[in-house]
Design a protein around this motif. Sequence first.
Motif, short mmCIF file in Angstrom:
data_model
loop_
_atom_site.label_atom_id
_atom_site.label_comp_id
_atom_site.label_asym_id
_atom_site.label_seq_id
_atom_site.Cartn_x
_atom_site.Cartn_y
_atom_site.Cartn_z
N ALA B 19 0.73 -1.20 -0.16
CA ALA B 19 -0.18 0.18 -0.04
C ALA B 19 0.82 1.19 0.06
O ALA B 19 1.76 1.06 0.77
CB ALA B 19 -0.97 0.05 1.03
N PRO B 20 0.55 2.40 -0.80
CA PRO B 20 1.43 3.45 -0.80
C PRO B 20 1.06 4.38 0.26
O PRO B 20 1.76 5.39 0.01
CB PRO B 20 1.03 4.04 -2.32
CG PRO B 20 -0.34 3.58 -2.57
CD PRO B 20 -0.57 2.52 -1.69
N VAL B 21 0.20 4.18 1.15
CA VAL B 21 -0.09 5.34 2.10
C VAL B 21 0.56 5.05 3.28
O VAL B 21 -0.04 5.61 4.19
CB VAL B 21 -1.56 5.10 1.91
CG1 VAL B 21 -2.30 6.09 0.96
CG2 VAL B 21 -2.27 3.89 2.06
N ALA B 22 1.54 4.14 3.70
CA ALA B 22 1.89 3.90 4.81
C ALA B 22 2.41 5.26 5.50
O ALA B 22 3.15 5.99 5.13
CB ALA B 22 2.93 2.86 5.06
#
Lengths: 160, 123
Positions: B19-22
């Motif tokens: 996921a790119p939102v960490a």
Amino acid sequence: MSLAPSIDTFLATIEAAAPIAALRDSWIAYPLVNAAHIVGIALLFGAIVPLDLRLIGWRRETESVDRLSRMLLPVAIGGLLIAIPAGLLLFATDARAYAAAPLFQAKMVLIALAVGNALALRRIDWRTTPARGRTAFAGMASMCLWLSVIVCGRLLGYIE
Amino acid sequence: MRQFQVLAAGLLLGAAGAAPVAAHHGWAWATAEEFELSGTVKSVRHGNPHGVMQLSTPSGEWTVEIGQPWRNAQAGLTEQMLRPGTRLLIHGHRSARANERLMKAERIVIAGKSYDLYPDRPS
């Protein structure tokens, strides 16, 4: 997972909307919306677990499913009605990244399954139907599904 | 119970899928050693929970975590100053995973001028 161009454009428009941009940049609004999301989840999960345990058969002598659900279901539904709009706002601040994240997609599927399970249970008249067998399974499924939803949501913030 | 096994497998796959939102809170995930990196801003995403830049450097593309909006503003940084194409020197700490090109900024130097995101931390 990449998104279709039309969806990408649509989500980019949402991200750019003035109120969403303000939320993304606010030192106070963002954590407050975050808090609302947590409060909603706490009410939902906190109310649904006792109900699920009762469906499974725990403390069946203390209260009927019918009476217990009249108390706890409104709290659970209220929690969901707080968690969803707050969650949508958080989603909107980084919509394209969330939409493309497998964990987010998994979370949405799990919510759909959990709500579907709850709606199926709603159709049962507990005054005439004893809670055992299939309903026990549904209660177990409900707890597992909502727990998975919460875990997915948290992992989303920490796994990359 | 079969449904649960399928579900659990799906969850694990989902988690592995990236996921790119960490968001990285605190410093526990980074090394204690001071680290510096210079490069050119490739792209940047501002806002809560914190800003993230992609930096083109001689050692490849790095992800640099910067502050949330109030912290950047307090340091004197504006979105204009961190536009793509800007040359930066970043002081901070890199991820404890040695193969990860990821760091969190403590201080950013633009054209010789320092902007301190964490004045309380040595950088």
